[in-house]
Design a protein around this motif. Structure first.
Motif, PDB file in Angstrom:
ATOM      1  N   ASP A 108     -13.390   8.106 -13.649  1.00  0.00           N
ATOM      2  CA  ASP A 108     -12.387   7.169 -13.138  1.00  0.00           C
ATOM      3  C   ASP A 108     -12.540   7.067 -11.626  1.00  0.00           C
ATOM      4  N   PRO A 109     -12.170   5.919 -11.042  1.00  0.00           N
ATOM      5  CA  PRO A 109     -12.250   5.783  -9.584  1.00  0.00           C
ATOM      6  C   PRO A 109     -11.294   6.758  -8.890  1.00  0.00           C
ATOM      7  N   PHE A 110     -11.657   7.156  -7.655  1.00  0.00           N
ATOM      8  CA  PHE A 110     -10.806   8.066  -6.892  1.00  0.00           C
ATOM      9  C   PHE A 110      -9.424   7.454  -6.674  1.00  0.00           C
ATOM     10  N   VAL A 111      -9.382   6.170  -6.282  1.00  0.00           N
ATOM     11  CA  VAL A 111      -8.107   5.482  -6.028  1.00  0.00           C
ATOM     12  C   VAL A 111      -8.167   4.065  -6.578  1.00  0.00           C
ATOM     13  N   GLN A 112      -6.993   3.507  -6.807  1.00  0.00           N
ATOM     14  CA  GLN A 112      -6.839   2.123  -7.223  1.00  0.00           C
ATOM     15  C   GLN A 112      -5.704   1.538  -6.406  1.00  0.00           C
ATOM     16  N   ILE A 113      -5.493   0.240  -6.500  1.00  0.00           N
ATOM     17  CA  ILE A 113      -4.362  -0.376  -5.813  1.00  0.00           C
ATOM     18  C   ILE A 113      -3.092   0.249  -6.370  1.00  0.00           C
ATOM     19  N   GLY A 114      -2.226   0.701  -5.478  1.00  0.00           N
ATOM     20  CA  GLY A 114      -0.992   1.359  -5.872  1.00  0.00           C
ATOM     21  C   GLY A 114      -1.057   2.870  -5.848  1.00  0.00           C
ATOM     22  N   THR A 115      -2.251   3.457  -5.670  1.00  0.00           N
ATOM     23  CA  THR A 115      -2.403   4.902  -5.624  1.00  0.00           C
ATOM     24  C   THR A 115      -1.796   5.445  -4.331  1.00  0.00           C
ATOM     25  N   LYS A 116      -0.967   6.479  -4.436  1.00  0.00           N
ATOM     26  CA  LYS A 116      -0.413   7.173  -3.267  1.00  0.00           C
ATOM     27  C   LYS A 116      -1.472   8.151  -2.772  1.00  0.00           C
ATOM     28  N   VAL A 117      -1.742   8.118  -1.458  1.00  0.00           N
ATOM     29  CA  VAL A 117      -2.747   8.999  -0.870  1.00  0.00           C
ATOM     30  C   VAL A 117      -2.142   9.799   0.270  1.00  0.00           C
ATOM     31  N   SER A 118      -2.721  10.970   0.523  1.00  0.00           N
ATOM     32  CA  SER A 118      -2.362  11.763   1.691  1.00  0.00           C
ATOM     33  C   SER A 118      -3.578  11.796   2.604  1.00  0.00           C
ATOM     34  N   SER A 119      -3.454  12.380   3.763  1.00  0.00           N
ATOM     35  CA  SER A 119      -4.528  12.332   4.753  1.00  0.00           C
ATOM     36  C   SER A 119      -5.827  12.985   4.277  1.00  0.00           C
ATOM     37  N   ASN A 120      -5.759  13.902   3.337  1.00  0.00           N
ATOM     38  CA  ASN A 120      -6.978  14.571   2.868  1.00  0.00           C
ATOM     39  C   ASN A 120      -7.415  14.105   1.475  1.00  0.00           C
ATOM     40  N   GLU A 136     -12.257  10.376   3.276  1.00  0.00           N
ATOM     41  CA  GLU A 136     -10.852  10.704   3.083  1.00  0.00           C
ATOM     42  C   GLU A 136      -9.959   9.616   3.675  1.00  0.00           C
ATOM     43  N   ALA A 137      -8.718   9.545   3.194  1.00  0.00           N
ATOM     44  CA  ALA A 137      -7.788   8.501   3.601  1.00  0.00           C
ATOM     45  C   ALA A 137      -7.389   8.608   5.068  1.00  0.00           C
ATOM     46  N   GLU A 138      -7.236   9.806   5.596  1.00  0.00           N
ATOM     47  CA  GLU A 138      -6.856  10.073   6.986  1.00  0.00           C
ATOM     48  C   GLU A 138      -5.410   9.717   7.305  1.00  0.00           C
ATOM     49  N   VAL A 139      -4.670   9.104   6.382  1.00  0.00           N
ATOM     50  CA  VAL A 139      -3.247   8.791   6.567  1.00  0.00           C
ATOM     51  C   VAL A 139      -2.529   8.992   5.240  1.00  0.00           C
ATOM     52  N   ASP A 140      -1.214   9.132   5.325  1.00  0.00           N
ATOM     53  CA  ASP A 140      -0.386   9.190   4.126  1.00  0.00           C
ATOM     54  C   ASP A 140       0.118   7.785   3.842  1.00  0.00           C
ATOM     55  N   GLY A 141       0.056   7.362   2.593  1.00  0.00           N
ATOM     56  CA  GLY A 141       0.540   6.036   2.247  1.00  0.00           C
ATOM     57  C   GLY A 141       0.108   5.612   0.862  1.00  0.00           C
ATOM     58  N   GLU A 142       0.055   4.286   0.666  1.00  0.00           N
ATOM     59  CA  GLU A 142      -0.290   3.712  -0.629  1.00  0.00           C
ATOM     60  C   GLU A 142      -1.415   2.698  -0.436  1.00  0.00           C
ATOM     61  N   ILE A 143      -2.440   2.754  -1.303  1.00  0.00           N
ATOM     62  CA  ILE A 143      -3.542   1.798  -1.267  1.00  0.00           C
ATOM     63  C   ILE A 143      -2.995   0.435  -1.691  1.00  0.00           C
ATOM     64  N   VAL A 144      -3.116  -0.580  -0.809  1.00  0.00           N
ATOM     65  CA  VAL A 144      -2.613  -1.913  -1.140  1.00  0.00           C
ATOM     66  C   VAL A 144      -3.742  -2.927  -1.339  1.00  0.00           C
ATOM     67  N   GLN A 158     -17.041  -0.895   8.765  1.00  0.00           N
ATOM     68  CA  GLN A 158     -16.573  -1.919   7.827  1.00  0.00           C
ATOM     69  C   GLN A 158     -15.310  -1.437   7.112  1.00  0.00           C
ATOM     70  N   PRO A 159     -14.250  -2.251   7.085  1.00  0.00           N
ATOM     71  CA  PRO A 159     -13.036  -1.863   6.360  1.00  0.00           C
ATOM     72  C   PRO A 159     -13.316  -1.726   4.857  1.00  0.00           C
ATOM     73  N   LEU A 160     -12.820  -0.613   4.266  1.00  0.00           N
ATOM     74  CA  LEU A 160     -13.026  -0.348   2.847  1.00  0.00           C
ATOM     75  C   LEU A 160     -11.726  -0.477   2.048  1.00  0.00           C
ATOM     76  N   PHE A 161     -10.633   0.015   2.637  1.00  0.00           N
ATOM     77  CA  PHE A 161      -9.326   0.022   1.963  1.00  0.00           C
ATOM     78  C   PHE A 161      -8.254  -0.316   2.987  1.00  0.00           C
ATOM     79  N   ARG A 162      -7.139  -0.870   2.503  1.00  0.00           N
ATOM     80  CA  ARG A 162      -5.966  -1.095   3.345  1.00  0.00           C
ATOM     81  C   ARG A 162      -4.842  -0.240   2.779  1.00  0.00           C
ATOM     82  N   VAL A 163      -4.117   0.419   3.694  1.00  0.00           N
ATOM     83  CA  VAL A 163      -3.073   1.366   3.305  1.00  0.00           C
ATOM     84  C   VAL A 163      -1.754   0.960   3.954  1.00  0.00           C
ATOM     85  N   LYS A 164      -0.690   1.008   3.170  1.00  0.00           N
ATOM     86  CA  LYS A 164       0.672   0.781   3.666  1.00  0.00           C
ATOM     87  C   LYS A 164       1.316   2.150   3.799  1.00  0.00           C
ATOM     88  N   LYS A 165       1.724   2.514   5.033  1.00  0.00           N
ATOM     89  CA  LYS A 165       2.326   3.841   5.265  1.00  0.00           C
ATOM     90  C   LYS A 165       3.717   3.915   4.687  1.00  0.00           C
TER      91      LYS A 165
END
Length: 165
Positions: A108-120, A136-144, A158-165
């Motif tokens: 399964d993918p590491f993250v998907q849209i809506g996945t909550k991530v922490s900095s590590n 690593e995400a480097e921030v706490d938030g949600e993949i949008v 190059q931007p890979l993911f966008r995160v909403k804190k």
């Protein structure tokens, strides 16, 4: 690799010339532009092992009956009606390489849209020179938003993911 603006400029130059076919090969990549009565085609084979070559093939003299606007069969940027995503942070690629969303093709993918991530939290892997680097995400938030496809070649910064804190 040629940028889309460079390819469009080549198409314009070929359209104004008597050249019927243009082939550009460099660094294992080939771009072929062919002019026919009604369309252009651009082909990009996966890999070429020959050294860089530029080849011009002259079009035989023949009368042109009807002028038509060039059409690009591939590599044309799509106009999208995507709505803007609200985000606070972009996770960018720290290197040039191939992006993978999972540790193996059947995982399964590491993250998907809506996945909550922490900095590590590991969000993807970028392979560079046979080394697999966990990003690593480097921030706490949600993949949008996910901005790069699995298996895509990504550039430094190059931007890979966008995160909403």
């Amino acid at each position: 690799m040629l940028k889309i603006e460079e390819i469009q400029e080549i198409i314009k130059l070929i359209d104004k010339s008597s050249i019927n076919e243009f082939i550009y090969e460099t660094n294992g990549t080939s771009v072929t532009v062919k002019k026919s009565a009604d369309e252009y085609t651009i082909q990009q084979p996966a890999a070429v092992t020959a050294p860089p070559v530029i080849q011009q093939i002259e079009k035989p003299a023949e009368p042109v009956v009807q002028e038509q606007a060039p059409q690009i069969a591939a590599a044309e940027p799509a106009t999208s009606t995507k709505k803007t995503v609200d985000y606070d942070y972009e996770i960018v690629s720290p290197m040039v390489g191939t992006l993978y969303h999972a540790s193996s093709p059947d995982s399964d993918p590491f993250v998907q849209i809506g996945t909550k991530v922490s900095s590590n939290t590991t969000v993807c892997i970028v392979e560079a020179m046979k080394l697999f680097n966990e990003i690593e995400a480097e921030v706490d938030g949600e993949i949008v938003e996910i901005l790069a496809e699995d298996g895509e070649l990504v550039e430094f910064g190059q931007p890979l993911f966008r995160v909403k804190k």
